[in-house]
Design a protein around this motif. Structure first.
Motif, mmCIF file in Angstrom:
data_model
loop_
_atom_site.group_PDB
_atom_site.id
_atom_site.type_symbol
_atom_site.label_atom_id
_atom_site.label_comp_id
_atom_site.label_asym_id
_atom_site.label_seq_id
_atom_site.Cartn_x
_atom_site.Cartn_y
_atom_site.Cartn_z
ATOM 1 N N GLN A 36 32.856 -1.205 -2.220
ATOM 2 C CA GLN A 36 31.865 -2.059 -2.437
ATOM 3 C C GLN A 36 30.456 -1.042 -2.176
ATOM 4 O OE1 GLN A 36 31.972 -3.946 -4.864
ATOM 5 N NE2 GLN A 36 33.264 -5.775 -4.672
ATOM 6 N N THR A 37 30.643 -0.710 -0.755
ATOM 7 C CA THR A 37 29.423 -0.229 -0.462
ATOM 8 C C THR A 37 29.272 1.327 -1.217
ATOM 9 O OG1 THR A 37 29.937 -0.690 1.889
ATOM 10 C CG2 THR A 37 28.306 1.275 1.375
ATOM 11 N N LEU A 38 30.378 1.970 -1.792
ATOM 12 C CA LEU A 38 30.424 2.930 -2.746
ATOM 13 C C LEU A 38 29.574 2.648 -3.930
ATOM 14 C CD1 LEU A 38 30.925 6.009 -2.945
ATOM 15 C CD2 LEU A 38 33.418 5.345 -3.866
ATOM 16 N N VAL A 39 30.220 1.500 -4.579
ATOM 17 C CA VAL A 39 29.421 1.015 -5.812
ATOM 18 C C VAL A 39 28.047 0.804 -5.615
ATOM 19 C CG1 VAL A 39 29.519 -0.918 -7.326
ATOM 20 C CG2 VAL A 39 31.767 -0.259 -6.410
ATOM 21 N N ILE A 40 27.569 0.203 -4.641
ATOM 22 C CA ILE A 40 26.205 0.227 -4.376
ATOM 23 C C ILE A 40 25.561 1.460 -4.223
ATOM 24 C CG2 ILE A 40 24.432 -0.569 -2.496
ATOM 25 C CD1 ILE A 40 26.164 -2.613 -1.588
ATOM 26 N N ALA A 41 26.065 2.451 -3.737
ATOM 27 C CA ALA A 41 25.671 4.060 -3.671
ATOM 28 C C ALA A 41 25.440 4.567 -5.071
ATOM 29 C CB ALA A 41 26.438 4.727 -2.705
ATOM 30 N N ARG A 82 34.489 3.910 -8.000
ATOM 31 C CA ARG A 82 35.244 3.758 -6.704
ATOM 32 C C ARG A 82 36.069 4.832 -6.309
ATOM 33 N NH1 ARG A 82 36.132 -1.225 -8.418
ATOM 34 N NH2 ARG A 82 38.441 -0.963 -8.129
ATOM 35 N N ARG A 83 35.718 6.302 -7.112
ATOM 36 C CA ARG A 83 36.523 7.274 -6.830
ATOM 37 C C ARG A 83 36.015 8.242 -5.968
ATOM 38 N NH1 ARG A 83 36.923 8.287 -13.605
ATOM 39 N NH2 ARG A 83 38.269 6.600 -14.075
ATOM 40 N N PRO A 84 37.285 9.170 -5.322
ATOM 41 C CA PRO A 84 36.563 10.032 -4.406
ATOM 42 C C PRO A 84 35.745 11.065 -5.136
ATOM 43 C CG PRO A 84 38.921 9.658 -4.439
ATOM 44 C CD PRO A 84 38.606 9.032 -5.607
ATOM 45 N N LEU A 85 35.844 11.366 -6.269
ATOM 46 C CA LEU A 85 34.926 12.398 -6.733
ATOM 47 C C LEU A 85 33.507 11.845 -6.940
ATOM 48 C CD1 LEU A 85 34.217 15.235 -8.114
ATOM 49 C CD2 LEU A 85 34.841 13.861 -10.261
ATOM 50 N N GLY A 86 33.340 10.571 -7.134
ATOM 51 C CA GLY A 86 31.907 9.936 -7.185
ATOM 52 C C GLY A 86 31.376 10.029 -5.615
ATOM 53 N N ARG A 87 32.117 9.649 -4.764
ATOM 54 C CA ARG A 87 31.580 9.694 -3.363
ATOM 55 C C ARG A 87 31.033 11.219 -2.867
ATOM 56 N NH1 ARG A 87 34.074 11.152 1.871
ATOM 57 N NH2 ARG A 87 32.748 9.895 3.513
ATOM 58 N N SER A 88 31.840 12.201 -3.479
ATOM 59 C CA SER A 88 31.448 13.660 -3.098
ATOM 60 C C SER A 88 30.137 13.945 -3.618
ATOM 61 C CB SER A 88 32.623 14.610 -3.292
ATOM 62 O OG SER A 88 33.829 14.121 -2.563
ATOM 63 N N LEU A 89 30.258 13.575 -5.071
ATOM 64 C CA LEU A 89 29.153 14.182 -5.902
ATOM 65 C C LEU A 89 27.795 13.300 -5.489
ATOM 66 C CD1 LEU A 89 30.750 14.063 -9.554
ATOM 67 C CD2 LEU A 89 29.929 16.126 -7.782
ATOM 68 N N PRO A 92 36.447 5.660 -0.655
ATOM 69 C CA PRO A 92 36.916 5.184 -2.101
ATOM 70 C C PRO A 92 38.301 4.466 -2.059
ATOM 71 C CG PRO A 92 37.426 7.409 -1.719
ATOM 72 C CD PRO A 92 36.760 6.968 -0.655
ATOM 73 N N GLU A 93 38.748 3.772 -3.424
ATOM 74 C CA GLU A 93 39.925 3.262 -3.306
ATOM 75 C C GLU A 93 41.015 4.287 -3.181
ATOM 76 O OE1 GLU A 93 40.544 0.064 -2.944
ATOM 77 O OE2 GLU A 93 38.613 -0.952 -3.075
ATOM 78 N N GLU A 94 42.129 3.927 -2.661
ATOM 79 C CA GLU A 94 43.382 4.854 -2.513
ATOM 80 C C GLU A 94 44.037 4.901 -3.755
ATOM 81 O OE1 GLU A 94 43.818 7.028 -0.026
ATOM 82 O OE2 GLU A 94 42.218 6.471 0.959
ATOM 83 N N HIS A 95 44.253 3.857 -4.457
ATOM 84 C CA HIS A 95 45.208 3.746 -5.431
ATOM 85 C C HIS A 95 44.168 4.467 -6.668
ATOM 86 C CE1 HIS A 95 42.454 0.226 -6.488
ATOM 87 N NE2 HIS A 95 42.767 0.765 -7.787
ATOM 88 N N LEU A 96 43.084 4.514 -6.689
ATOM 89 C CA LEU A 96 42.363 5.410 -7.702
ATOM 90 C C LEU A 96 42.446 6.847 -7.347
ATOM 91 C CD1 LEU A 96 38.937 3.286 -8.126
ATOM 92 C CD2 LEU A 96 40.928 3.516 -9.531
ATOM 93 N N ALA A 97 42.588 7.180 -6.017
ATOM 94 C CA ALA A 97 42.728 8.666 -5.691
ATOM 95 C C ALA A 97 43.997 9.028 -6.152
ATOM 96 C CB ALA A 97 42.594 8.871 -4.248
ATOM 97 N N ARG A 98 45.075 8.217 -6.024
ATOM 98 C CA ARG A 98 46.260 8.496 -6.489
ATOM 99 C C ARG A 98 46.810 8.670 -8.014
ATOM 100 N NH1 ARG A 98 48.011 5.002 -2.131
ATOM 101 N NH2 ARG A 98 48.203 3.614 -3.965
ATOM 102 N N SER A 99 45.815 7.829 -8.771
ATOM 103 C CA SER A 99 45.962 7.814 -10.092
ATOM 104 C C SER A 99 45.010 8.780 -10.874
ATOM 105 C CB SER A 99 45.589 6.323 -10.860
ATOM 106 O OG SER A 99 44.277 6.096 -10.531
ATOM 107 N N GLY A 100 44.423 9.706 -10.110
ATOM 108 C CA GLY A 100 43.643 10.923 -10.758
ATOM 109 C C GLY A 100 42.302 10.571 -10.713
ATOM 110 N N GLY A 101 41.633 9.881 -9.701
ATOM 111 C CA GLY A 101 40.365 9.533 -9.422
ATOM 112 C C GLY A 101 39.653 10.588 -9.193
ATOM 113 N N GLY A 102 40.237 11.723 -8.229
ATOM 114 C CA GLY A 102 39.486 12.689 -7.793
ATOM 115 C C GLY A 102 40.448 14.011 -8.361
#
Length: 556
Positions: free
Chosen positions: A27-32, A92-99, A248-258
């Motif tokens: 949720q913190t990542l969503v706020i960011a 909530r994807r890893p790519l979003g956190r990095s970007l 980020p959410e781990e299940h999103l990372a596994r499903s192609g989020g990053g």
């Protein structure tokens, strides 16, 4: 998500499994992401104002209007990237956190450089901090060596830092140290406040808020900026900090989020093309749209905002509508003949011969430069000495001025373009036909199907995605025709656009407005016409792809 459950009654049953609820860190990542979206929108608004109305947000006595609009064009890229980063972070994807961290840090860094403080204090801080940074980098580098102890690495780093400090003292008058002092001191202040707040408050979110507040206060003290810039830097810093502490959410990372490993490798191969596209296509396009709202004499290279006046002039010009009609006739004739001939040649190559020599011959016209093709056919179609009219004379047909006759000019130019591109188009279609399984033709032949029946029931349906791509490329290329018309219709002291504006296609109209009329004083009208053409092509392409169902394939 769904999970397969096997039972005796029904061997395959889809049971819906709810996605895991987002964690506090996610949720913190969503706020960011929401904060990044805000900064992206503000950046795009500021870019639009700098491009189209710089006097409303900038001091034209410091820089010219053209310089501000150029800076606004660059901001469009940052705003678009920030919105993309925000979208990925909200998902909530890893790519979003990095970007969010990367692009936000770049924006804050540019703001810090652009709003650096004045005074000797920052200059001396830069001299010291740059020397400390050099020494620290040396220490870290030597510490990681297996053949040296940490104590020795520390001594080497200290010596290098002291030598760098002495060296930098001789160049302390350079503005480089003033800027670097402001930047590095900002990093030290923000990092120190964040670490202290995290230990004291035991809440990473409050620590991030304290760091962002420290950044704003630092700018208030040391930078000569507006309140909007203060707020923008503070929100960008807050988004960076929240993304840093978020997960980020781990299940999103596994499903192609990053990015997968393959995409990470592909990215570096695509990077030169992406940079070339951004620098030579995307940014000039934004710049041209900005010019379309200005009175922009090319020789002065500086425009004045006039709003929609250029568009009113273009839309009220009869020559513009004539150019649309002429281009439409050219497109219909060219696309129709080129597609039919290319399909016929591709089918014959697929069903009769797949000779490399034949394919090479077909590519020869496409390899010739457009100007050369225009001049070649200008001589061949000449009514007095051209070989085409000489051949027609053998059949008792009088000489025809193909390029000087208002009835023949557009069909002749369409034929020239068809001659040049039919072979290339046929090869694209031929390549698509190679994806059709041969056993389908064998089964149809056993059932007694004719070649025409196999073409209509097998080849055409399965070729639809490739055919849609070819039609889109050909359509866009036909609307952008210019050099062949300029060379063929304007060669040998001819006037491009004649006879009676029957060959004045849209690109020729844009060229005349931007560069010929008034020696470039009407470049704004040319940019407006080009923008209208771009929007029209965008709409036509989308409709064409939808109607042709280009994303579907009967092979799937």
């Amino acid at each position: 998500m769904a999970r397969r459950v096997t039972t005796l009654e029904d061997p395959i049953v889809e049971e819906k499994v709810p996605e895991p609820a987002p964690t506090d860190s996610a949720q913190t990542l969503v706020i960011a992401g929401l904060m990044a979206a805000f900064t992206g929108v503000v950046t795009l608004v500021m870019a639009a104002l700098l491009i189209w109305s710089p006097e409303s947000v900038a001091d034209l006595e410091i820089r010219t209007e053209n310089q501000y609009s150029g800076f606004g064009t660059m901001l469009v890229l940052f705003g678009a990237l920030q919105l993309f980063a925000a979208y990925q972070a909200i998902k909530r994807r890893p790519l979003g956190r990095s970007l969010v961290m990367g692009i936000g840090a770049l924006i804050v860094a540019l703001a810090t450089f652009g709003l650096s403080g004045e005074g000797e204090a920052y200059r001396w801080a830069g001299v010291v901090l740059v020397a400390v940074a050099v020494g620290a980098a040396t220490f870290v580098s030597w510490r990681n060596r297996d053949d040296i102890s940490e104590q020795t690495a520390g001594i080497i780093g200290l010596v290098v830092g002291l030598v760098a400090l002495v060296f930098f003292l001789f160049f302390s008058e350079s503005r480089f140290f003033q800027v670097m002092g402001f930047v590095l001191l900002a990093a030290v202040v923000v990092a120190g406040v964040y670490v202290a707040a995290e230990r004291a408050l035991d809440d990473p979110r409050l620590a991030v808020a304290a760091g962002a507040a420290a950044l704003v206060v630092y700018f208030l003290i040391g930078a000569d900026a507006t309140w909007s810039q203060f707020i923008g830097v503070g929100i960008a810093g807050l988004a960076i900090g929240l993304a840093y502490i978020a997960e980020p959410e781990e299940h999103l990372a596994r499903s192609g989020g990053g990015l997968t490993e393959g995409w990470r490798v592909a990215f570096w191969f695509l990077l030169p093309t992406i940079l070339g596209f951004v620098l030579f296509f995307f940014l000039p396009t934004i710049r041209a749209i900005g010019i379309s709202f200005q009175d922009f004499p090319l020789l002065e290279n500086e425009g004045t905002w006039i709003g929609w006046d250029n568009y009113r002039e273009v839309l009220g010009d009869d020559l513009f509508y004539n150019a649309i009609w002429v281009t439409f006739k050219y497109v219909v004739i060219n696309i129709g003949t080129q597609t039919v001939l290319a399909l016929a040649i591709a089918v014959m190559m697929d069903r009769l011969t797949k000779s490399v020599f034949v394919r090479s011959i077909l590519l020869l016209p496409w390899l010739l430069p457009n100007i050369m093709v225009g001049l070649l056919w200008l001589f061949m179609l000449d009514p007095r000495n051209g070989i085409i009219n000489e051949w027609l004379g053998y059949f008792g047909i009088d000489s025809i001025g193909f390029l000087s006759n208002e009835d023949w000019a557009i069909p002749a130019l369409s034929f020239i373009n068809t001659w040049k591109f039919t072979g290339y188009t046929a090869l694209l279609l031929f390549a698509g036909m190679q994806t059709v399984p041969s056993n389908l033709y064998e089964a149809a032949a056993l059932d007694g199907a004719s070649e025409w029946k196999m073409f209509t029931t097998i080849t055409m349906p399965l070729l639809r995605p490739v055919l849609a791509l070819v039609l889109v490329i050909s359509l866009i290329g036909s609307f952008q025709v210019f050099d062949v018309v300029q060379a063929a219709a304007g060669g040998l002291q001819g006037n491009p656009g004649d006879p009676l504006d029957e060959t004045r296609v849209l690109y020729l109209y844009i060229y005349d407005k931007a560069f010929v009329d008034g020696f470039g004083r009407r470049a704004g009208e040319g940019a407006a016409a080009a923008t209208l053409l771009m929007l029209g092509l965008l709409v036509i392409t989308v409709v064409q792809l939808r109607l042709s169902r280009a994303g579907e394939s009967d092979l799937a």
